[in-house]
Scaffold this active site. Structure first.
Site, short mmCIF file in Angstrom:
data_model
loop_
_atom_site.label_atom_id
_atom_site.label_comp_id
_atom_site.label_asym_id
_atom_site.label_seq_id
_atom_site.Cartn_x
_atom_site.Cartn_y
_atom_site.Cartn_z
N HIS A 169 6.17 -0.32 -1.45
CA HIS A 169 6.77 -0.08 -2.77
C HIS A 169 5.92 0.86 -3.62
O HIS A 169 4.77 1.12 -3.35
CB HIS A 169 7.09 -1.40 -3.49
CG HIS A 169 5.91 -2.19 -3.98
ND1 HIS A 169 6.02 -3.14 -4.96
CD2 HIS A 169 4.61 -2.19 -3.62
CE1 HIS A 169 4.85 -3.69 -5.19
NE2 HIS A 169 3.98 -3.13 -4.39
N GLU A 170 6.56 1.39 -4.65
CA GLU A 170 5.99 2.46 -5.49
C GLU A 170 5.62 3.68 -4.66
O GLU A 170 4.63 4.36 -4.93
CB GLU A 170 4.78 1.95 -6.28
CG GLU A 170 5.11 0.87 -7.29
CD GLU A 170 6.28 1.25 -8.19
OE1 GLU A 170 6.40 2.42 -8.56
OE2 GLU A 170 7.08 0.35 -8.52
N GLY A 171 6.44 3.98 -3.69
CA GLY A 171 6.21 5.12 -2.80
C GLY A 171 5.54 4.69 -1.53
O GLY A 171 4.45 4.11 -1.55
N HIS B 197 3.33 9.27 -0.28
CA HIS B 197 2.10 9.64 -0.98
C HIS B 197 1.27 10.64 -0.18
O HIS B 197 0.53 11.43 -0.76
CB HIS B 197 1.30 8.38 -1.32
CG HIS B 197 1.90 7.63 -2.47
ND1 HIS B 197 1.88 8.12 -3.76
CD2 HIS B 197 2.60 6.48 -2.52
CE1 HIS B 197 2.50 7.28 -4.55
NE2 HIS B 197 2.97 6.27 -3.83
#
Length: 598
Positions: A448-450, A455
């Site tokens: 999650h969050e990329g 990234h």
């Protein structure tokens, strides 16, 4: 008895002996603070986390939230813990005093919140998202939006979410379909679906404030056409009282491998279950200007990415401490040289391979914690450094470090959790011991969050080449400053500095090689490997910084730091050279593998 959540001694070392956070009290924003106030809030955080969050961690996992078709049921301990957290003023820990915050330095607030993520990451997710939501509105919302939504969030009466992903889009925000139609009175009516929304529905607070990405009809395609809206679960009157139920409806809960204590939801906006004001659609209010939603949302996303790295670190850290405690108390086997099978068994920490696993965990979690707190210190510099040049430097360095700070702890503190299970042996694979849950909870963080891959693309495809590579040059200069100090210290520190200089040179050489090939597909094909190699180089830098801070100091704590630093430079940093060699070769194995060949 020492805590099994985090090491307060390590936090004190990082905050005061290395990062010198006490010096921040000389700045106007933090002038009302001192070492004593920082210590007091750290003590308070440890106490609340230990007494109110940790005790229901396993229950929160075993009795996860359930949806009966009408409402979500959550064990009562979650709401009780959140009330204690809010009453302590911790939601506004780093926020302005004028909205009810403490105006703590961000680095201190991060250290405080790590206690809660280590104690119970499922319950801690609710204030984590609320703080990020409030900070976004403080930065980009109107005065009315701040009064209406932020102040109740700081008080703990409202919670917040971020609503980006959709079932058909996932991380590809260019494919978001939720639409926001002007209602003629300054508000909008939203229609669409949002998936994977953590804390998206519950009865833990009076209201839930959703920050929603949606498209205003007629806007440009792709991410440039996204706008940001405040969409409350219950409409709020001009006097702050709750009004009608908005048309935001829970369609169902996602059932997760870990992180089970946090509701994770599919939300439907404007499906007609409610008709606020007698009209269709979920009522939403534009944040800032139209079509700038993604740039605003990055304020929360970047904060969340550092927070995900912190959560991964906290889970890895508590797993390490549990494994260390077990290894010290579990007798099994005898020393290799022992020839008499009748001699007493020794604690497993006496075995070299167990110490290897513990050293690996220690090097990962203490290196990751140093990186996250360093990023927190950079954020404080960005906000409060006296000179504009210093603020710009901190912003640029934090920008290039963010994908590393999110992804490296998510990968390697998860590995620390895996090793914690291994140290426990068969017991570690049972639900009676905590370490298996730590692993399951932490497995979300590379996603999650990329994701890790996203990234990697962000770091190699954007961060290190932006503005002609200014961020990478700044990172290299910062690392070189540290290695110069190590050279001056001589001895082992100088040797580690030389090894780090060599790794840094490879980062620069390989980056240039990848982008000189003229083919972005080839350059980015192994971006995840680039992220791992750069991450290990950055964490080696964090370890050298810690070793310099510990230089000349005696005692078990400092000797432990030195041994963990040695482990990282001797066992971990050498991993990077084969990765750099692969990247330098412009290998196309993954590109040349066609989908129909699997």
């Amino acid at each position: 008895m020492a805590s099994l959540l985090l090491s307060r001694r390590d936090l004190d070392f990082l905050l005061y002996e290395w990062l010198d956070v006490e010096s921040l009290t000389a700045r106007p924003r933090f002038a009302d603070h001192s070492r004593e106030t920082f210590d007091a809030v750290l003590d308070l955080s440890e106490t609340i986390a230990t007494r109110h969050f940790a005790p229901h961690n396993k229950k929160n996992d075993a009795e996860e939230p359930r949806f009966d078709g009408t409402r979500v049921h959550i064990i009562p301990e979650v709401g009780q813990a959140l009330r204690v957290f809010a009453e302590a003023g911790l939601i506004g820990g780093a926020m302005d005093g004028e909205v009810g915050g403490m105006q703590l330095p961000g680095v201190v607030a991060d250290a405080c919140f790590a206690w809660f993520q280590a104690a119970n990451v499922g319950t801690a997710a609710y204030p984590f998202l609320t703080v990020g939501n409030a900070n976004l509105l403080l930065a980009h919302g109107s005065a009315e939006q701040i009064d209406t939504y932020v102040r109740p969030m700081v008080e703990g009466r409202f919670t917040g979410t971020m609503c980006l992903s959709e079932p058909q889009a996932g991380s590809s925000l260019a494919d978001v379909r939720t639409r926001a139609e002007p209602a003629g009175d300054g508000s909008y009516r939203l229609f669409g679906n949002k998936m994977w929304i953590s804390a998206g529905d519950h009865e833990l607070a009076e209201n839930i404030v959703h920050l929603v990405l949606a498209r205003i009809p007629g806007g440009p395609p792709g991410v440039k056409g996204l706008s940001l809206f405040v969409v409350p679960k219950h409409l709020v009157g001009a006097d702050g009282t709750l009004g009608e139920r908005n048309d935001v409806v829970l369609a169902g809960l996602n059932h997760k491998m870990g992180y089970r204590g946090t509701t994770n939801t599919l939300l439907n906006f404007g499906e007609g279950g409610f008709r606020p004001g007698g009209a269709p659609g979920a009522v939403g209010y534009l944040v800032g200007e139209p079509h700038r939603g993604l740039s605003y949302m990055f304020h929360m996303m970047n904060e969340a990415r550092i927070g995900v790295g912190l959560g991964a670190t906290a889970l890895g850290y508590t797993g390490y401490l549990h494994a260390l405690d077990y290894a010290r108390s579990r007798p099994q086997g005898r020393p290799v040289a022992a020839g008499d099978a009748t001699t007493a068994q020794v604690p497993i920490i006496e075995h070299a391979d167990v110490r290897r696993m513990l050293l690996a965990q220690k090097s990962y979690v203490e290196g990751a914690l140093a990186l996250i707190l360093y990023c927190g210190r950079l954020l404080d510099e960005q906000r409060t450094a006296p000179a504009a040049e210093e603020r710009d430097r901190a912003r640029l360095l934090l920008d290039v470090l963010t994908p590393v700070a999110k992804s490296w702890p998510a990968q390697w503190c998860l590995e620390a959790n895996s090793l914690a299970i291994q140290v426990h042996g068969g017991y570690g694979y049972t639900r009676e011991y905590d370490v298996e849950q730590f692993y399951r909870d932490n497995r979300l963080n590379p996603i999650h969050e990329g994701t890790h891959g996203i990234h990697g693309l962000d770091l190699l495809g954007r961060k290190v080449v932006l503005d002609g590579g200014a961020g990478l040059r700044l990172l290299a200069a910062a690392i070189s400053t540290t290695t110069a100090r190590a050279a001056a210290a001589r001895g082992e520190l100088a040797e580690f500095g030389r090894r780090l200089d060599s790794a840094l040179a490879r980062v620069l050489e390989v980056t240039e090689r990848l982008w000189s090939c003229g083919d972005p597909r080839t350059a980015l094909a192994n971006a995840s490997i680039y992220l791992e190699a750069v991450g290990h180089t950055v964490v080696a830098w964090m370890w050298l910084e810690q070793l310099l801070a510990a230089d000349g100091r005696s005692g078990d704590f400092y000797e432990g730091k030195r041994q963990a630093g040695r482990y990282f430079f001797r066992y971990e940093l050498p991993r990077t050279e084969p990765q750099f060699a692969l990247l330098e070769s412009l290998d196309r194995t993954t590109l040349d593998m066609r989908p129909d060949q699997f």
